[in-house]
Design a protein around this motif. Structure first.
Motif, short mmCIF file in Angstrom:
data_model
loop_
_atom_site.label_atom_id
_atom_site.label_comp_id
_atom_site.label_asym_id
_atom_site.label_seq_id
_atom_site.Cartn_x
_atom_site.Cartn_y
_atom_site.Cartn_z
N THR A 1 6.44 83.44 3.36
CA THR A 1 7.72 83.60 2.66
C THR A 1 7.56 84.73 1.65
O THR A 1 6.51 85.38 1.60
N ASP A 2 8.58 84.93 0.83
CA ASP A 2 8.49 85.97 -0.20
C ASP A 2 7.39 85.69 -1.22
O ASP A 2 6.90 86.60 -1.88
N SER A 3 6.99 84.42 -1.34
CA SER A 3 6.02 84.06 -2.38
C SER A 3 4.75 83.40 -1.84
O SER A 3 3.82 83.16 -2.61
N THR A 4 4.69 83.11 -0.54
CA THR A 4 3.56 82.38 0.03
C THR A 4 2.76 83.24 1.00
O THR A 4 3.34 83.86 1.90
N TYR A 5 1.44 83.26 0.81
CA TYR A 5 0.55 84.04 1.66
C TYR A 5 -0.59 83.14 2.13
O TYR A 5 -1.05 82.26 1.40
N ILE A 6 -1.07 83.38 3.37
CA ILE A 6 -2.21 82.63 3.87
C ILE A 6 -3.30 83.60 4.32
O ILE A 6 -3.03 84.76 4.63
N TYR A 7 -4.52 83.09 4.35
CA TYR A 7 -5.66 83.88 4.82
C TYR A 7 -6.60 82.96 5.60
O TYR A 7 -6.88 81.83 5.17
N ILE A 8 -7.06 83.41 6.76
CA ILE A 8 -8.03 82.67 7.57
C ILE A 8 -9.16 83.61 7.93
O ILE A 8 -8.93 84.69 8.48
N TYR B 1 -11.66 78.46 10.05
CA TYR B 1 -12.61 78.24 8.96
C TYR B 1 -12.26 79.13 7.78
O TYR B 1 -11.73 80.23 7.95
N ASN B 2 -12.57 78.62 6.58
CA ASN B 2 -12.30 79.35 5.33
C ASN B 2 -10.83 79.74 5.23
O ASN B 2 -10.46 80.91 5.26
N PHE B 3 -10.00 78.73 5.09
CA PHE B 3 -8.55 78.91 5.00
C PHE B 3 -8.10 78.85 3.54
O PHE B 3 -8.64 78.09 2.73
N SER B 4 -7.09 79.65 3.21
CA SER B 4 -6.49 79.58 1.87
C SER B 4 -5.01 79.91 1.95
O SER B 4 -4.58 80.72 2.78
N SER B 5 -4.23 79.25 1.09
CA SER B 5 -2.79 79.49 0.99
C SER B 5 -2.47 79.68 -0.49
O SER B 5 -2.80 78.82 -1.32
N GLU B 6 -1.81 80.79 -0.82
CA GLU B 6 -1.51 81.11 -2.21
C GLU B 6 -0.01 81.26 -2.41
O GLU B 6 0.67 81.87 -1.57
N VAL B 7 0.49 80.72 -3.51
CA VAL B 7 1.91 80.81 -3.87
C VAL B 7 2.02 81.59 -5.17
O VAL B 7 1.35 81.26 -6.16
N TYR B 8 2.89 82.61 -5.18
CA TYR B 8 3.03 83.49 -6.34
C TYR B 8 4.45 83.40 -6.92
O TYR B 8 5.42 83.15 -6.20
N ASP B 9 4.52 83.65 -8.20
CA ASP B 9 5.79 83.85 -8.89
C ASP B 9 5.79 85.30 -9.36
O ASP B 9 5.26 85.62 -10.43
N GLY B 10 6.35 86.17 -8.52
CA GLY B 10 6.20 87.60 -8.78
C GLY B 10 4.77 88.01 -8.50
O GLY B 10 4.27 87.88 -7.40
N LEU B 11 4.08 88.50 -9.56
CA LEU B 11 2.67 88.86 -9.43
C LEU B 11 1.74 87.79 -9.98
O LEU B 11 0.52 87.94 -9.93
N LYS B 12 2.32 86.71 -10.44
CA LYS B 12 1.52 85.65 -11.07
C LYS B 12 1.23 84.53 -10.09
O LYS B 12 2.14 84.00 -9.45
N LEU B 13 -0.03 84.15 -9.98
CA LEU B 13 -0.44 83.06 -9.10
C LEU B 13 0.02 81.72 -9.67
O LEU B 13 -0.25 81.38 -10.82
N LYS B 14 0.72 80.92 -8.84
CA LYS B 14 1.18 79.59 -9.27
C LYS B 14 0.27 78.48 -8.76
O LYS B 14 -0.05 77.54 -9.47
N SER B 15 -0.15 78.60 -7.46
CA SER B 15 -1.03 77.57 -6.90
C SER B 15 -1.81 78.14 -5.73
O SER B 15 -1.40 79.13 -5.10
N LYS B 16 -2.95 77.49 -5.46
CA LYS B 16 -3.79 77.91 -4.35
C LYS B 16 -4.38 76.68 -3.67
O LYS B 16 -4.93 75.79 -4.32
N LEU B 17 -4.23 76.66 -2.34
CA LEU B 17 -4.79 75.60 -1.53
C LEU B 17 -5.85 76.21 -0.63
O LEU B 17 -5.57 77.15 0.13
#
Length: 361
Positions: free
Chosen positions: A157-164, A175-191
């Motif tokens: 989405t506009d604010s959600t990015y994933i990396y595998i 393996y080694n998965f991450s999902s990051e949610v941003y508010d503009g340029l500021k990180l809000k949460s990371k899974l």
């Protein structure tokens, strides 16, 4: 329509079908000779399965591919025969203009163009999906690289990015998965998780050894866990960006896929755009090739049909060369794929107009 129009239209369509039916058996015979040992290698592979899943779709694909070539050669052959039999002289003596003479040709070209558009946008993609599945199962040896995707990132989405870091397509596990949610340029949460596994049955992902971090103004909240079932706005299929996949999607699915991929931040989708635009440009080329063929073959030449056919085949190979070069250049990142796909039609359209005015004289 007058009798002359029906006569030319009938010759146009019959010659086209005859030419197409010459190419297809040759292509099938060559393919059988190349793959017969691979068919015999699989004991569980029967003749009916080969014919139904592979060669039926093989014929559909190559019949569609050979259509422009078949039209061009067919028009040259029967128009040259009309010229050699002085039938065109009789037509012009009856004060029928060259433009009026072209009417039945363009009616035939319209029928073939409509057929080609339906084939390109709907029939061939579905057919190719079955054929490629058969090829991957029985004819191709998949390598490790074909089954794995490495270091893949995707914007959901506009604010959600994933990396595998690594994803195995055969086992649907990464393996080694991450999902990051941003508010503009500021990180809000990371899974993040050590492993991620796709469950096709209920369209969910299972995360193992996961960690959730939520970022606040004064402090962070961190939670660790063993297993977590969750959903994401992607599937393992979205991890594979290959131009071959575009050939298996009907145009409405391909358009939707391109739109979604753009929103997800995929940088280069030109290979998919080239495939989409080509499905329209190739059928339209039927008009251009028909006009070139009639303008070339309508005059009686010393050497007869053979000279016209030799020149026509040469022009056709040049057109195919232009087409392949434009497809490659159009797939390059940053290129205008629509323009590159239509360049061969534009160039040969200019040639067709020149030959048309020359033939009118």
């Amino acid at each position: 329509m007058k009798k002359l129009d029906w006569y030319i239209l009938k010759r146009y369509l019959v010659s086209f079908l005859f030419t197409l039916l010459i190419f297809i058996p040759i292509a099938v015979a060559i393919d059988v000779a190349e793959k017969i040992d691979k068919f015999l290698y699989h004991d569980n592979l029967g003749l009916l399965q080969v014919l139904d899943e592979y060669y039926k779709n093989f014929v559909i694909y190559y019949a569609n591919t050979f259509m422009p070539l078949a039209v061009f050669i067919a028009v040259i052959l029967f128009t040259s025969k009309l010229a050699n039999n002085t039938e065109i002289v009789a037509i012009t003596s009856a004060r029928i203009s060259f433009t009026r003479f072209l009417y039945p040709y363009f009616i035939g070209a319209t029928l073939i163009t409509i057929l080609a558009l339906v084939m390109n946008h709907f029939v061939v993609p579905s057919s190719s999906k079955i054929r490629k599945k058969f090829e991957n199962t029985y004819l191709k040896k998949q390598t490790y690289a074909d089954k794995n995707v490495k270091e893949f990132s995707l914007q959901l989405t506009d604010s959600t990015y994933i990396y595998i870091h690594n994803f195995n397509l055969k086992g649907n596990q990464g393996y080694n998965f991450s999902s990051e949610v941003y508010d503009g340029l500021k990180l809000k949460s990371k899974l993040s998780a050590e492993t991620i596994k796709w469950n096709k049955k209920d369209s969910t992902f299972k995360l193992s050894t996961y960690r959730i971090r939520k970022v606040f103004e004064k402090n962070d909240s961190i939670f660790n866990g063993t297993n977590l079932d969750t959903v994401f706005a992607f599937t393992p299929k979205d991890l594979v960006y290959k131009s071959a996949l575009s050939q298996e999607m009907p145009s409405h699915e391909l358009t939707k896929f391109i739109d979604i991929s753009k929103k997800r931040g995929v940088k280069n989708l030109n290979a998919y755009l080239v495939e989409l635009h080509k499905r329209t440009s190739l059928p339209i080329a039927t008009y251009i090739l028909t006009l070139i063929a009639v303008a070339m073959a309508s005059r009686k030449r010393r050497g007869g049909i053979g000279v016209n056919l030799a020149i026509g085949i040469g022009i056709m190979f040049i057109y195919i060369f232009f087409l392949k070069v434009s497809e490659v250049l159009g797939a390059v990142a940053g290129a205008n794929s629509l323009l590159y796909v239509w360049v061969p039609n534009i160039v040969f359209g200019v040639l067709a107009i020149y030959l048309y005015f020359n033939a009118r004289k």
